[in-house]
Scaffold this motif. Sequence first.
Motif, short mmCIF file in Angstrom:
data_model
loop_
_atom_site.label_atom_id
_atom_site.label_comp_id
_atom_site.label_asym_id
_atom_site.label_seq_id
_atom_site.Cartn_x
_atom_site.Cartn_y
_atom_site.Cartn_z
N THR A 28 10.95 3.11 -4.01
CA THR A 28 12.21 3.77 -4.37
C THR A 28 12.44 5.01 -3.51
O THR A 28 13.54 5.23 -2.99
N ALA A 29 11.41 5.82 -3.36
CA ALA A 29 11.54 7.04 -2.55
C ALA A 29 11.82 6.69 -1.09
O ALA A 29 12.63 7.34 -0.43
N ARG A 48 5.59 12.59 -0.74
CA ARG A 48 5.93 13.77 -1.53
C ARG A 48 7.10 13.48 -2.47
O ARG A 48 7.08 13.86 -3.64
N ARG A 49 8.13 12.79 -1.97
CA ARG A 49 9.28 12.44 -2.81
C ARG A 49 8.84 11.53 -3.97
O ARG A 49 9.35 11.64 -5.08
N ALA A 50 7.90 10.62 -3.68
CA ALA A 50 7.43 9.68 -4.70
C ALA A 50 6.47 10.32 -5.70
O ALA A 50 6.19 9.73 -6.75
N GLY A 51 5.96 11.51 -5.36
CA GLY A 51 5.02 12.18 -6.25
C GLY A 51 3.62 11.60 -6.20
O GLY A 51 2.89 11.65 -7.19
N THR A 56 -2.58 7.32 -1.43
CA THR A 56 -1.99 6.28 -2.29
C THR A 56 -0.94 5.49 -1.52
O THR A 56 -0.86 4.26 -1.63
N LEU A 57 -0.12 6.19 -0.73
CA LEU A 57 0.89 5.49 0.05
C LEU A 57 0.24 4.51 1.02
O LEU A 57 0.63 3.34 1.10
N TYR A 58 -0.77 4.98 1.77
CA TYR A 58 -1.39 4.12 2.78
C TYR A 58 -2.24 3.02 2.15
O TYR A 58 -2.46 1.98 2.77
N ARG A 59 -2.71 3.22 0.93
CA ARG A 59 -3.43 2.16 0.24
C ARG A 59 -2.50 1.00 -0.09
O ARG A 59 -2.88 -0.16 -0.06
N ASN A 60 -1.25 1.32 -0.38
CA ASN A 60 -0.27 0.29 -0.69
C ASN A 60 0.40 -0.27 0.57
O ASN A 60 0.70 -1.46 0.62
#
Length: 219
Positions: A28-29, A48-51, A56-60
């Motif tokens: 979404t972010a 940062r926008r996703a909180g 966590t971002l790179y894991r996904n």
Amino acid sequence: MTTATRPAPRKVSRPRADALRNRERIVTAAQQMFVEHGPDVPLDEIARRAGVGNATLYRNFPDRDALVREVVCSVMDRTAEAAERALAETGDAFTALEHFVHTAADERISALCPMVSGTFDQHHPDLEASRERVESLVEEVMGRAVTAGQLRPDVGAFDLLVAVAQLSRPPAGTDCLRGDRFVHRHLQIFLDGLRAPARSALPGSAVTVEELRQSCPTA
């Protein structure tokens, strides 16, 4: 005679609810920031926008292409769901088409084309499946309106999708969010021009799949 031993059922690990929520927040972010700032927005800004943290971002999503592909697929999937809802409507076929068009515009499909980088895999199975689903459903929504005698028959599904993308694009020199107030007004003007009987002959021919894919690789 021995009986063959059946392999034990494979255990399928399911993502935890919080992991799924994190993934949804990232997508979404990313969609919001791609629309606001373009496809090259820093990934740490998206996190940062996703909180969530960068890890966590790179894991996904191990790279930008994976995230872009997920955003594109999610937009197309929601567009397909809007078409399915239009098909489920039992009233006026053209009104159902109008509902679909306005909902699709809210997904900001105009942002899909510039989001595709030179290394983006345009033929990834997930992308192909989402694209084919949208194509089929939009043709069905339009076909129902044509059969009802409400939609001019010389307009193709990709004429519609290209017009929605163009008309939902903010005017040059304006803030993309402030430009939203023009979108649905202009879309309705366009939709009124699609009603049958047609008042004039259209120049050229309906947009084909091949032509659309040449101009927008995600199509």
